[in-house]
Design an enzyme around this catalytic site. Structure first.
Site, PDB file in Angstrom:
ATOM      1  N   PRO A  43     -52.545  -8.374  20.887  1.00 41.78           N
ATOM      2  CA  PRO A  43     -53.193  -9.601  20.403  1.00 41.78           C
ATOM      3  C   PRO A  43     -52.212 -10.469  19.626  1.00 41.78           C
ATOM      4  O   PRO A  43     -52.230 -11.684  19.727  1.00 41.78           O
ATOM      5  CB  PRO A  43     -54.313  -9.069  19.501  1.00 41.78           C
ATOM      6  CG  PRO A  43     -54.589  -7.683  20.001  1.00 41.78           C
ATOM      7  CD  PRO A  43     -53.284  -7.157  20.504  1.00 41.78           C
ATOM      8  N   GLU A  44     -51.325  -9.827  18.838  1.00 41.76           N
ATOM      9  CA  GLU A  44     -50.384 -10.621  18.028  1.00 41.76           C
ATOM     10  C   GLU A  44     -48.990 -10.002  18.065  1.00 41.76           C
ATOM     11  O   GLU A  44     -48.858  -8.795  18.229  1.00 41.76           O
ATOM     12  CB  GLU A  44     -50.843 -10.643  16.569  1.00 41.76           C
ATOM     13  CG  GLU A  44     -51.894 -11.689  16.278  1.00 41.76           C
ATOM     14  CD  GLU A  44     -52.489 -11.487  14.901  1.00 41.76           C
ATOM     15  OE1 GLU A  44     -51.705 -11.174  13.964  1.00 41.76           O
ATOM     16  OE2 GLU A  44     -53.716 -11.633  14.777  1.00 41.76           O
ATOM     17  N   PRO A 227      -4.308   6.452  -0.270  1.00 41.55           N
ATOM     18  CA  PRO A 227      -3.718   7.066  -1.465  1.00 41.55           C
ATOM     19  C   PRO A 227      -3.974   8.563  -1.614  1.00 41.55           C
ATOM     20  O   PRO A 227      -3.439   9.173  -2.539  1.00 41.55           O
ATOM     21  CB  PRO A 227      -4.377   6.285  -2.603  1.00 41.55           C
ATOM     22  CG  PRO A 227      -5.642   5.759  -2.034  1.00 41.55           C
ATOM     23  CD  PRO A 227      -5.443   5.573  -0.573  1.00 41.55           C
ATOM     24  N   ASP A 250       5.735  12.449   4.694  1.00 40.73           N
ATOM     25  CA  ASP A 250       6.518  12.642   3.472  1.00 40.73           C
ATOM     26  C   ASP A 250       5.635  13.132   2.344  1.00 40.73           C
ATOM     27  O   ASP A 250       4.462  13.424   2.517  1.00 40.73           O
ATOM     28  CB  ASP A 250       7.297  11.371   3.120  1.00 40.73           C
ATOM     29  CG  ASP A 250       6.405  10.162   3.081  1.00 40.73           C
ATOM     30  OD1 ASP A 250       5.355  10.242   2.444  1.00 40.73           O
ATOM     31  OD2 ASP A 250       6.758   9.145   3.719  1.00 40.73           O
ATOM     32  N   LYS A 272      11.554  12.317   0.691  1.00 42.01           N
ATOM     33  CA  LYS A 272      11.448  11.039  -0.005  1.00 42.01           C
ATOM     34  C   LYS A 272      10.870  11.145  -1.388  1.00 42.01           C
ATOM     35  O   LYS A 272       9.934  10.453  -1.739  1.00 42.01           O
ATOM     36  CB  LYS A 272      10.579  10.062   0.804  1.00 42.01           C
ATOM     37  CG  LYS A 272      11.323   9.339   1.862  1.00 42.01           C
ATOM     38  CD  LYS A 272      11.079   7.875   1.670  1.00 42.01           C
ATOM     39  CE  LYS A 272      11.603   7.045   2.781  1.00 42.01           C
ATOM     40  NZ  LYS A 272      10.637   6.054   3.197  1.00 42.01           N
ATOM     41  N   GLY A 303       2.016   7.293   3.037  1.00 40.54           N
ATOM     42  CA  GLY A 303       1.016   7.152   1.984  1.00 40.54           C
ATOM     43  C   GLY A 303       0.631   5.690   1.813  1.00 40.54           C
ATOM     44  O   GLY A 303       1.451   4.801   2.035  1.00 40.54           O
ATOM     45  N   GLY A 304      -0.612   5.442   1.442  1.00 40.91           N
ATOM     46  CA  GLY A 304      -1.055   4.073   1.166  1.00 40.91           C
ATOM     47  C   GLY A 304      -0.995   3.206   2.400  1.00 40.91           C
ATOM     48  O   GLY A 304      -1.425   3.599   3.473  1.00 40.91           O
ATOM     49  N   ASP A 305      -0.438   2.014   2.228  1.00 37.91           N
ATOM     50  CA  ASP A 305      -0.273   1.088   3.342  1.00 37.91           C
ATOM     51  C   ASP A 305       1.202   1.056   3.739  1.00 37.91           C
ATOM     52  O   ASP A 305       2.075   1.014   2.873  1.00 37.91           O
ATOM     53  CB  ASP A 305      -0.721  -0.312   2.903  1.00 37.91           C
ATOM     54  CG  ASP A 305      -0.573  -1.311   4.029  1.00 37.91           C
ATOM     55  OD1 ASP A 305      -1.532  -1.475   4.788  1.00 37.91           O
ATOM     56  OD2 ASP A 305       0.520  -1.909   4.163  1.00 37.91           O
ATOM     57  N   ALA A 334      -2.100   2.142  -2.751  1.00 37.98           N
ATOM     58  CA  ALA A 334      -2.371   2.841  -4.013  1.00 37.98           C
ATOM     59  C   ALA A 334      -3.043   1.913  -5.030  1.00 37.98           C
ATOM     60  O   ALA A 334      -3.968   2.331  -5.730  1.00 37.98           O
ATOM     61  CB  ALA A 334      -1.077   3.403  -4.583  1.00 37.98           C
ATOM     62  N   MET A 385       5.745   2.988  -8.441  1.00 37.54           N
ATOM     63  CA  MET A 385       6.974   3.739  -8.722  1.00 37.54           C
ATOM     64  C   MET A 385       7.468   3.482 -10.142  1.00 37.54           C
ATOM     65  O   MET A 385       8.668   3.360 -10.376  1.00 37.54           O
ATOM     66  CB  MET A 385       8.077   3.357  -7.710  1.00 37.54           C
ATOM     67  CG  MET A 385       7.734   3.783  -6.297  1.00 37.54           C
ATOM     68  SD  MET A 385       8.899   3.158  -5.064  1.00 37.54           S
ATOM     69  CE  MET A 385       8.247   1.533  -4.735  1.00 37.54           C
ATOM     70  N   GLY A 414      -4.153   9.087  -8.032  1.00 36.25           N
ATOM     71  CA  GLY A 414      -5.382   8.327  -7.836  1.00 36.25           C
ATOM     72  C   GLY A 414      -6.128   8.727  -6.576  1.00 36.25           C
ATOM     73  O   GLY A 414      -5.512   9.064  -5.571  1.00 36.25           O
TER      74      GLY A 414
END
Ligand code: SAH
Length: 472
Positions: A43-44, A227, A250, A272, A303-305, A334, A385, A414
């Site tokens: 109906p609806e 990180p 690393d 490293k 690590g990180g970007d 990081a 660092m 972190g």
């Protein structure tokens, strides 16, 4: 098995939906995705139906005559279970397939949870027993199956006939397709480079025409692993980690992340630590090139970007010069990871309109930084660092006119379970960090945003030894 899994071709066929609510709308949209012509009896209708493709609406209750010419039926009138039962019985009487939402007892088919990478579709069912579990499994698969898998299937489909003609032998043909699915053709499609995929495919076809088995083309994946918390990997990072033949890693990549690399991949540690370069940069680049030339899929895990103080750029320059294909996968740096897990926003309308990342790594004991720029107000400075040179950095900031009461946080390890955050001010942080005997890796966050940690700290942090001292 309680139900027969099957995929039904309902393209251009008629599907009846009984009901006008949100669930009925979802059924309508799904049937339309598979090309069905839909008739809705209710109906609806809820407003959502406005977003559907054209369908026929019969604005009245169900009538047995609605079933003429119909292939299958969905019922979704959860507000009236008796009505649902009557409709389902009428449909079954006609020998048609019927699904009633959330009522597998009176349905003749049930709807799976799906992962749609058309033309590849994964359907998951719990036989109506535990739809929640099916949905959870689906969520897992959604994150594992690359978004462009459908494009890969379509690409393979477009070559199917040619390959069949060229390689009549079934076993050889299967090896050919394995090479496609496992190598740079697939990787280029998934990496959104169809042109490169096509070129490689033509090479493979040409080799097959000459009856040769083609050597796999090696490639390099430069991947940021974030990180430390493995949950912060990207889907792409995880996928490439699981298909690499060899990994170069690393110190910054923790075991929890290395465990996610394909089990039988070779592992090469390239060290490293500051001062202890187990492998010189040049040697790392050379190794990447050599391994790729042997046809290996080489994972350089960082690590990180990879492009933030990661020397990622240097490592791939040689690859580019040697014409080896590579891709770069960003990671959470990081600064971002530590800031989030320490409850310190890097920018904030009341505190900092800019954020600068600098390195505290001293060359010949000298820090060559633009100190005037670093003491500007309304900004956050993040020092990578900088643990070893912490005293030197703080000393230079004061010498160049920084307020010794400016807040500082040092985030050690972190995002990891053993994360520790020491807070203080430019004038006091060196002592605090010494007392806490941090071991690194650590970043330093300088600026009034550090005060926000009082309210925004959320990550379990029992080792927190510092306290925030407010300026003035
Ligand atoms: N490419 C990396 C940075 C490499 S330089 C990235 O984008 O994060 C190495 C420095 O990164 C360390 O000295 C430290 O300052 C920082 N770092 C990396 N991992 C960290 C972590 N888990 N906690 C705190 N600092 C970290």
């Amino acid at each position: 098995m309680k139900h027969l899994p099957a995929f039904i071709d309902i393209n251009e066929r008629f599907v009846l939906v009984v009901g006008g609510g949100a669930m009925a709308w979802r059924r309508t949209a799904m049937a339309q995705r598979a090309g069905a012509r839909v008739v809705v009896v209710a109906p609806e209708l809820v407003r959502d139906f406005e977003s559907c493709l054209a369908f026929e609406h019969r604005a009245r209750p169900f009538d047995a005559s609605d079933l003429a010419g119909i292939t299958l039926v969905y019922v979704a009138c959860e507000e009236d279970p008796d009505y649902e039962t009557r409709v389902a019985a009428a449909v079954r009487e006609q020998g048609l397939l019927v699904n009633v939402a959330d009522r597998s007892d009176i349905s003749t088919f049930i709807m799976p949870s799906i992962v749609d990478r058309s033309p590849i579709v994964v359907a998951i069912s719990s036989g109506g027993e535990a739809p929640i579990l099916a949905r959870m499994l689906r969520a897992k698969l959604e994150s594992l199956v690359p978004a462009a898998l459908g494009a890969l299937a379509a690409f393979a489909g477009s070559y199917r006939d040619r390959v069949k003609e060229l390689i009549p032998d079934i076993a050889r043909r299967r090896r050919f397709w394995e090479r496609v699915a496992d190598g740079s053709v697939a990787e280029n499609i998934l990496g959104l480079k169809p042109g490169a995929a096509e070129a490689r495919m033509e090479q493979l076809l040409e080799a097959a025409r000459q009856g040769l088995d083609v050597e796999p083309a090696g490639e390099v994946y430069l991947v940021g692993s974030g990180p430390g918390d493995p949950d912060l990997l990207t889907f792409r990072a995880l996928r490439l980690m699981q298909q690499a033949d060899v990994v170069l890693h690393d110190r910054l990549v923790p075991d929890g992340i290395l465990e996610l690399v394909r089990r039988d991949a070779d592992r090469i540690y390239v060290g490293k630590k500051q001062g202890d370069h187990s492998m010189q940069q040049q040697d790392i680049s050379r190794t990447l090139v050599d391994l790729a030339k042997q046809g290996k899929r080489v994972l350089r895990l960082k690590g990180g970007d990879p492009f933030v103080f990661g020397r990622g750029g240097e490592e791939i320059e040689m690859l580019s010069a040697e014409g080896i294909s590579f891709q770069v996968v960003p990671g959470i740096s990081a600064a971002n990871g530590c800031a989030a897990y320490a409850g310190i926003p890097l920018t904030h309308r009341d505190h900092a309109q800019a954020c600068v990342f600098v390195t505290g790594h001293a060359k010949d004991d000298k820090l060559d930084l633009n100190w005037q720029a670093l003491i500007q107000p309304n900004q956050t400075v993040v020092v990578y660092m900088g643990l070893i040179s912490l005293a030197q950095v703080m000393g230079e900031l004061i010498a160049h006119g920084a307020d010794p009461k400016t807040l500082v946080a040092v985030v050690d390890k972190g995002t990891r379970v053993d994360q520790r955050v020491v807070t203080g001010a430019i004038g006091t942080i060196v002592d605090a960090v010494e007392k806490a005997a941090l071991t690194g890796p650590a970043i330093i966050i300088i600026g009034s945003v550090v005060s926000l940690r009082d309210r925004l700290e959320w990550f379990a942090d029992e080792g927190d030894t510092g306290s925030v001292t407010r300026p003035g």
